[in-house]
Motif scaffolding. Structure first.
Motif, PDB file in Angstrom:
ATOM      1  N   ILE A  75      -6.330 -57.337  -7.065  1.00 11.39           N
ATOM      2  CA  ILE A  75      -4.949 -57.081  -6.647  1.00 11.39           C
ATOM      3  C   ILE A  75      -4.113 -58.356  -6.713  1.00 11.39           C
ATOM      4  CG2 ILE A  75      -3.517 -56.280  -4.721  1.00 11.39           C
ATOM      5  CD1 ILE A  75      -5.810 -54.533  -3.837  1.00 11.39           C
ATOM      6  N   ILE A  76      -4.766 -59.510  -6.518  1.00 12.60           N
ATOM      7  CA  ILE A  76      -4.050 -60.781  -6.576  1.00 12.60           C
ATOM      8  C   ILE A  76      -3.438 -60.989  -7.955  1.00 12.60           C
ATOM      9  CG2 ILE A  76      -4.300 -63.289  -6.329  1.00 12.60           C
ATOM     10  CD1 ILE A  76      -6.526 -62.838  -4.382  1.00 12.60           C
ATOM     11  N   MET A  77      -4.075 -60.433  -8.985  1.00 13.51           N
ATOM     12  CA  MET A  77      -3.598 -60.625 -10.354  1.00 13.51           C
ATOM     13  C   MET A  77      -2.350 -59.801 -10.660  1.00 13.51           C
ATOM     14  SD  MET A  77      -5.835 -62.791 -11.248  1.00 13.51           S
ATOM     15  CE  MET A  77      -5.431 -62.956 -12.986  1.00 13.51           C
ATOM     16  N   VAL A  78      -2.019 -58.847  -9.798  1.00 10.02           N
ATOM     17  CA  VAL A  78      -0.848 -57.998 -10.032  1.00 10.02           C
ATOM     18  C   VAL A  78       0.397 -58.710  -9.501  1.00 10.02           C
ATOM     19  CG1 VAL A  78       0.222 -55.758  -9.580  1.00 10.02           C
ATOM     20  CG2 VAL A  78      -2.260 -55.928  -9.817  1.00 10.02           C
ATOM     21  N   PRO A  79       1.400 -58.979 -10.333  1.00  9.79           N
ATOM     22  CA  PRO A  79       2.620 -59.648  -9.837  1.00  9.79           C
ATOM     23  C   PRO A  79       3.303 -58.805  -8.766  1.00  9.79           C
ATOM     24  CG  PRO A  79       2.562 -59.597 -12.253  1.00  9.79           C
ATOM     25  CD  PRO A  79       1.462 -58.702 -11.782  1.00  9.79           C
ATOM     26  N   SER A  80       3.776 -59.470  -7.735  1.00  8.02           N
ATOM     27  CA  SER A  80       4.435 -58.743  -6.644  1.00  8.02           C
ATOM     28  C   SER A  80       5.678 -58.003  -7.112  1.00  8.02           C
ATOM     29  CB  SER A  80       4.797 -59.719  -5.522  1.00  8.02           C
ATOM     30  OG  SER A  80       5.649 -60.753  -6.009  1.00  8.02           O
ATOM     31  N   GLU A  81       6.345 -58.542  -8.156  1.00  8.36           N
ATOM     32  CA  GLU A  81       7.539 -57.880  -8.675  1.00  8.36           C
ATOM     33  C   GLU A  81       7.216 -56.514  -9.273  1.00  8.36           C
ATOM     34  OE1 GLU A  81       6.647 -60.892  -9.299  1.00  8.36           O
ATOM     35  OE2 GLU A  81       8.219 -62.192  -8.461  1.00  8.36           O
ATOM     36  N   THR A  83       5.298 -54.305  -8.081  1.00 10.48           N
ATOM     37  CA  THR A  83       5.136 -53.298  -7.032  1.00 10.48           C
ATOM     38  C   THR A  83       6.407 -53.100  -6.204  1.00 10.48           C
ATOM     39  OG1 THR A  83       4.304 -54.952  -5.462  1.00 10.48           O
ATOM     40  CG2 THR A  83       2.683 -53.857  -6.872  1.00 10.48           C
ATOM     41  N   LEU A  84       7.494 -53.765  -6.564  1.00  7.55           N
ATOM     42  CA  LEU A  84       8.711 -53.661  -5.764  1.00  7.55           C
ATOM     43  C   LEU A  84       9.247 -52.230  -5.729  1.00  7.55           C
ATOM     44  CD1 LEU A  84      10.766 -56.888  -6.588  1.00  7.55           C
ATOM     45  CD2 LEU A  84       9.701 -56.252  -4.424  1.00  7.55           C
ATOM     46  N   ILE A  85       9.386 -51.610  -6.910  1.00  2.42           N
ATOM     47  CA  ILE A  85       9.971 -50.268  -6.957  1.00  2.42           C
ATOM     48  C   ILE A  85       9.080 -49.234  -6.264  1.00  2.42           C
ATOM     49  CG2 ILE A  85      10.692 -48.406  -8.511  1.00  2.42           C
ATOM     50  CD1 ILE A  85      11.680 -50.511 -10.446  1.00  2.42           C
ATOM     51  N   PRO A  86       7.754 -49.176  -6.565  1.00  4.51           N
ATOM     52  CA  PRO A  86       6.911 -48.223  -5.823  1.00  4.51           C
ATOM     53  C   PRO A  86       6.931 -48.457  -4.315  1.00  4.51           C
ATOM     54  CG  PRO A  86       5.755 -49.053  -7.739  1.00  4.51           C
ATOM     55  CD  PRO A  86       6.992 -49.871  -7.605  1.00  4.51           C
ATOM     56  N   ASN A  91       9.335 -67.481   4.848  1.00  9.10           N
ATOM     57  CA  ASN A  91      10.020 -67.823   3.604  1.00  9.10           C
ATOM     58  C   ASN A  91      10.325 -66.619   2.718  1.00  9.10           C
ATOM     59  OD1 ASN A  91       9.996 -70.568   4.231  1.00  9.10           O
ATOM     60  ND2 ASN A  91       8.027 -70.900   3.236  1.00  9.10           N
ATOM     61  N   ALA A  92       9.956 -65.421   3.150  1.00  5.85           N
ATOM     62  CA  ALA A  92      10.184 -64.227   2.329  1.00  5.85           C
ATOM     63  C   ALA A  92      11.679 -63.972   2.171  1.00  5.85           C
ATOM     64  CB  ALA A  92       9.500 -63.017   2.964  1.00  5.85           C
ATOM     65  N   PHE A  93      12.082 -63.676   0.940  1.00  2.03           N
ATOM     66  CA  PHE A  93      13.498 -63.407   0.680  1.00  2.03           C
ATOM     67  C   PHE A  93      13.730 -62.086  -0.062  1.00  2.03           C
ATOM     68  CE2 PHE A  93      16.971 -63.542  -2.445  1.00  2.03           C
ATOM     69  CZ  PHE A  93      18.056 -63.543  -1.569  1.00  2.03           C
ATOM     70  N   LEU A  94      13.074 -61.910  -1.211  1.00  4.58           N
ATOM     71  CA  LEU A  94      13.412 -60.787  -2.084  1.00  4.58           C
ATOM     72  C   LEU A  94      13.182 -59.443  -1.401  1.00  4.58           C
ATOM     73  CD1 LEU A  94      14.353 -59.767  -4.795  1.00  4.58           C
ATOM     74  CD2 LEU A  94      12.002 -59.980  -5.653  1.00  4.58           C
ATOM     75  N   TRP A  95      11.988 -59.246  -0.815  1.00  4.27           N
ATOM     76  CA  TRP A  95      11.706 -57.958  -0.187  1.00  4.27           C
ATOM     77  C   TRP A  95      12.601 -57.701   1.027  1.00  4.27           C
ATOM     78  CZ3 TRP A  95       9.891 -53.450  -1.270  1.00  4.27           C
ATOM     79  CH2 TRP A  95       9.525 -52.567  -0.247  1.00  4.27           C
ATOM     80  N   PRO A  96      12.753 -58.639   1.971  1.00  5.04           N
ATOM     81  CA  PRO A  96      13.688 -58.387   3.074  1.00  5.04           C
ATOM     82  C   PRO A  96      15.120 -58.160   2.600  1.00  5.04           C
ATOM     83  CG  PRO A  96      12.246 -60.198   3.621  1.00  5.04           C
ATOM     84  CD  PRO A  96      12.006 -59.894   2.173  1.00  5.04           C
TER      85      PRO A  96
END
Length: 289
Positions: free
Chosen positions: A128-134, A136-139, A221-226
């Motif tokens: 799962i670490i290999m999957v970019p967080s971007e 999974t944003l839409i799902p 430090n989270a920005f994009l998701w919040p």
């Protein structure tokens, strides 16, 4: 003949001494360069926060500040920072509790219990670490929207309730525990969970401190998701609050630098307090006895 040998021995010792000094000097030079590279962005941020607006837009960077402390007053008055700080702290603490608990339970199962497919499941988990967080944003956003969690605390906590790196670190720690501890606990009548809470978890405190610190820094430090899941100041964290200094009509570099300075301060304080536990936890997790 003996004098020649003595002279050669002295030359070898002198050559060895100079080689050792050269190696030591090279190490110090590399450390100094790495430190300057790491510290300079922070220093330049502090300098920018104390510049005048005119100097902040100069092409040539300023190394020394203008000592414009009014930038901090202006930055503080531009947004409800107490609300933002409270939101970030609440989200970070809740995420720490949830992610630490799930990491502890999962790592304990992978590290001490034998069941079919254990290694395959662990490899899939690490994948799962290999999957970019971007990716999974839409799902993730669609799921949060389905649960009607948009603009809420749980939207910022639940998706980060599992730490893959935390599971990996604790699993390495549990693998290093001697089997005799579990055998002795069984003789005392401990169950699996009893052994975890009374023996394994207390011994894993350094590793748990590392995980808690990593989660705190990541959450703070989270920005994009919040930014995607919050729409009002009642739930926005500090990183989203920094958007107040970026507008269509222009940016406020000195105000933004000042705001970044006092929003970064809590992370630095927490790290300085927990640095000993951080180093101990990394050492404990990276060695297997």
């Amino acid at each position: 003949m003996s004098a020649t040998r003595l002279s050669g021995s002295r030359q070898k010792r002198a050559s060895g001494w100079w080689s050792a000094q050269l190696r030591r000097g090279t190490r110090y030079l590399v450390i100094i360069i790495a430190t300057l590279i790491a510290v300079f962005p922070i220093y330049y941020m502090l300098v920018t926060s104390l510049l005048t607006t005119h100097d902040a837009y100069d092409v040539v960077p300023h190394i020394l500040p203008d000592w414009e402390w009014s930038n901090y007053v202006r930055a503080w008055n531009m947004a409800p920072w107490l609300q933002y700080f409270g939101n970030s702290l609440f989200v970070a603490l809740c995420t720490i509790v949830l992610a630490t608990l799930t990491s502890l339970l999962a790592a304990y199962a992978f590290g001490t219990m034998k069941f079919p497919g254990r290694h395959v499941l662990f490899m899939l988990l690490l994948g799962i670490i290999m999957v970019p967080s971007e990716a999974t944003l839409i799902p993730s956003y669609l799921l949060i929207s389905t649960f009607h969690w948009i603009n809420s605390y749980q939207a910022q906590i639940i998706p980060f309730g599992v730490s893959i790196s935390g599971i990996f670190l604790l699993r390495q720690f549990f693998l290093a525990l001697p089997p005799s501890l579990w055998e002795a606990a069984q003789l005392d009548g401990c169950s699996r969970l009893g052994y975890l809470w009374r023996v394994a978890a207390p011994l894993a405190r350094p590793a748990l401190a590392v995980i808690a610190l990593q989660i705190f820094i990541g959450s703070w430090n989270a920005f994009l998701w919040p930014y995607l899941v919050t729409s009002t100041d009642a739930f926005r964290p500090v990183e989203v609050g920094l958007r107040a200094f970026v507008a269509d009509e222009g940016n406020d570099p000195t105000g933004l630098a000042a705001a970044v300075a006092f929003t970064t301060l809590p992370v630095l304080v927490v790290f300085l307090i927990a640095q000993k536990q951080f180093i101990e936890g990394i050492s404990a997790g990276s060695t297997k006895g």
